[in-house]
Structures are given as C-alpha cells and as structure tokens.
Design an enzyme around this catalytic site. Structure first.
Site, PDB file in Angstrom:
ATOM      1  N   ASN A  43      -2.681  -7.911  -1.499  1.00  0.00           N
ATOM      2  CA  ASN A  43      -2.024  -6.612  -1.691  1.00  0.00           C
ATOM      3  C   ASN A  43      -3.025  -5.469  -1.628  1.00  0.00           C
ATOM      4  OD1 ASN A  43      -2.983  -7.649  -4.177  1.00  0.00           O
ATOM      5  ND2 ASN A  43      -1.599  -6.359  -5.365  1.00  0.00           N
ATOM      6  N   VAL A  44      -2.549  -4.354  -1.128  1.00  0.00           N
ATOM      7  CA  VAL A  44      -3.368  -3.146  -0.969  1.00  0.00           C
ATOM      8  C   VAL A  44      -2.575  -1.988  -1.568  1.00  0.00           C
ATOM      9  CG1 VAL A  44      -4.549  -1.628   0.670  1.00  0.00           C
ATOM     10  CG2 VAL A  44      -4.369  -4.079   1.171  1.00  0.00           C
ATOM     11  N   GLU A  45      -3.002  -1.528  -2.735  1.00  0.00           N
ATOM     12  CA  GLU A  45      -2.262  -0.465  -3.417  1.00  0.00           C
ATOM     13  C   GLU A  45      -2.690   0.914  -2.925  1.00  0.00           C
ATOM     14  OE1 GLU A  45      -2.557  -1.328  -7.631  1.00  0.00           O
ATOM     15  OE2 GLU A  45      -1.081  -2.951  -7.395  1.00  0.00           O
ATOM     16  N   CYS A  60       2.280  -5.157  -0.030  1.00  0.00           N
ATOM     17  CA  CYS A  60       2.216  -6.444  -0.731  1.00  0.00           C
ATOM     18  C   CYS A  60       1.349  -7.436   0.056  1.00  0.00           C
ATOM     19  CB  CYS A  60       3.613  -7.028  -0.891  1.00  0.00           C
ATOM     20  SG  CYS A  60       4.593  -6.253  -2.190  1.00  0.00           S
ATOM     21  N   GLU A  90       2.133 -10.315   1.070  1.00  0.00           N
ATOM     22  CA  GLU A  90       2.898 -10.957   2.150  1.00  0.00           C
ATOM     23  C   GLU A  90       2.934 -10.072   3.388  1.00  0.00           C
ATOM     24  OE1 GLU A  90       3.728 -10.430  -0.939  1.00  0.00           O
ATOM     25  OE2 GLU A  90       4.965 -12.016  -1.790  1.00  0.00           O
ATOM     26  N   CYS A 128       9.584  -8.645   0.473  1.00  0.00           N
ATOM     27  CA  CYS A 128       8.727  -9.636   1.114  1.00  0.00           C
ATOM     28  C   CYS A 128       9.489 -10.897   1.497  1.00  0.00           C
ATOM     29  CB  CYS A 128       7.534  -9.942   0.220  1.00  0.00           C
ATOM     30  SG  CYS A 128       6.410  -8.526   0.204  1.00  0.00           S
TER      31      CYS A 128
HETATM   32  N1  THU Z   1       2.977  -7.732  -5.138  1.00  0.00           N
HETATM   33  C1  THU Z   1       2.708  -8.450  -4.020  1.00  0.00           C
HETATM   34  O1  THU Z   1       1.656  -8.298  -3.398  1.00  0.00           O
HETATM   35  N2  THU Z   1       3.644  -9.329  -3.592  1.00  0.00           N
HETATM   36  C2  THU Z   1       4.819  -9.585  -4.235  1.00  0.00           C
HETATM   37  O2  THU Z   1       5.662 -10.293  -3.708  1.00  0.00           O
HETATM   38  C3  THU Z   1       5.026  -9.045  -5.582  1.00  0.00           C
HETATM   39  C4  THU Z   1       4.199  -7.849  -5.903  1.00  0.00           C
HETATM   40  C5  THU Z   1       1.984  -6.747  -5.583  1.00  0.00           C
HETATM   41  C6  THU Z   1       2.358  -5.334  -5.285  1.00  0.00           C
HETATM   42  C7  THU Z   1       1.566  -4.580  -6.307  1.00  0.00           C
HETATM   43  O3  THU Z   1       0.286  -4.289  -5.785  1.00  0.00           O
HETATM   44  C8  THU Z   1       1.408  -5.543  -7.469  1.00  0.00           C
HETATM   45  O4  THU Z   1       1.808  -6.814  -6.973  1.00  0.00           O
HETATM   46  C9  THU Z   1       2.251  -5.198  -8.681  1.00  0.00           C
HETATM   47  O5  THU Z   1       3.566  -4.984  -8.321  1.00  0.00           O
END
Ligand code: THU
Length: 139
Positions: A48-50, A59, A61, A95
C-alpha cells in the site's frame, strides 16, 4: 493451474510479508503486502502507498495488479494479503473488484496456514465483470 496443492502457499506468504515491509503507510501505520501467483507460475507483489490526501491511498492489491500488468499480464490463481503483523488481512471491497478482473471468482485468497483459502466468489458474490459488458451494452 489452480489446484490448492499446486500453489506455493509458503513462498506466496513470505513474499507478501516482504512486500509489507516496503509499504508507505505513515498515516495509518497499517502496512499491507500482497503477493500473487499466476496460472503460468509467476509471482507478483504489491504494497500500500498512502497519501496526505487520504482518499488517494493505493491499496497493496492495486499495486499488485500494476505489477502484474507491467510484467506481461496473465491470470492470477492465488493471492496472499498480509498486514505488518504477518497475518492475513481481508481485501477491501474495491480490491475484491480489482482482483476479480484479473483472477475471476476462482481466484484463491489466502486465509492463513490454519484455515482453508477462500475463493474470491465467496468474498465477492454475484460480481460484475468484463463478461457483463458486451451483453449489457445497448449500443
Ligand atoms: N489496505 C490495503 O492495502 N488493502 C486492503 O485490502 C485493505 C486496506 C490499506 C489501505 C491503507 O493504507 C491501510 O490499509 C489502512 O486502511
């Protein structure tokens, strides 16, 4: 190829765990890693990359799907998605749809070493997908 016994689950999980360590999650501190296995035996990964504009977060995925397409595409037959604690995390709704496009309802989603993997069609029943477009178009 997608029979349970043919999926290298341990390696898939290890790759997801390693991918989680590369995530950029300074806001939630939920570090997510995803690893996928293709029907022709390749691994793809994502994390994931916020973003400071929270809603723009990508996310793990999403990143995995980019890796798949960037490396020649193909079909996913299994995925493992883990959080920073190395345990499986359920894919979010968006996702599930992203994964459906590239693996269909038969895609196996890791449920940890002590539980059976689940098919994506259990997690996303009655999915809308590419096959629906030509039959629903009115043009
Ligand atoms: N996140 C994912 O990367 N995949 C998911 O299916 C659930 C949530 C990440 C997004 C965000 O950076 C962090 O989890 C908290 O929501």
């Amino acid at each position: 190829m997608s029979s349970l016994s043919e999926i290298p689950w341990n390696e898939l999980r290890e790759r997801a765990i390693r991918a989680a360590a590369t995530s950029y999650a300074p806001y939630s501190n939920v570090h997510v890693g995803a690893a996928g296995y293709t029907t022709d035996g390749r691994f793809v990964v994502g994390a994931n990359v916020e973003n400071a504009s929270y809603g723009l977060t990508l996310c793990a995925e999403c990143s995995l799907v980019s890796d798949l397409i960037r490396n020649g595409g193909g079909r996913l037959c299994a995925v493992s998605i883990v959080a920073g604690d190395t345990k499986p995390i359920a894919p979010c709704g968006r996702c599930r749809q992203l994964l459906f496009e590239h693996g269909g309802g038969g895609l196996l989603v890791d449920n940890g070493p002590d539980a059976a993997p689940r098919h994506l069609h259990e997690l996303l029943p009655d999915a809308f997908g590419p096959d629906d477009l030509p039959v629903r178009s009115t043009k």
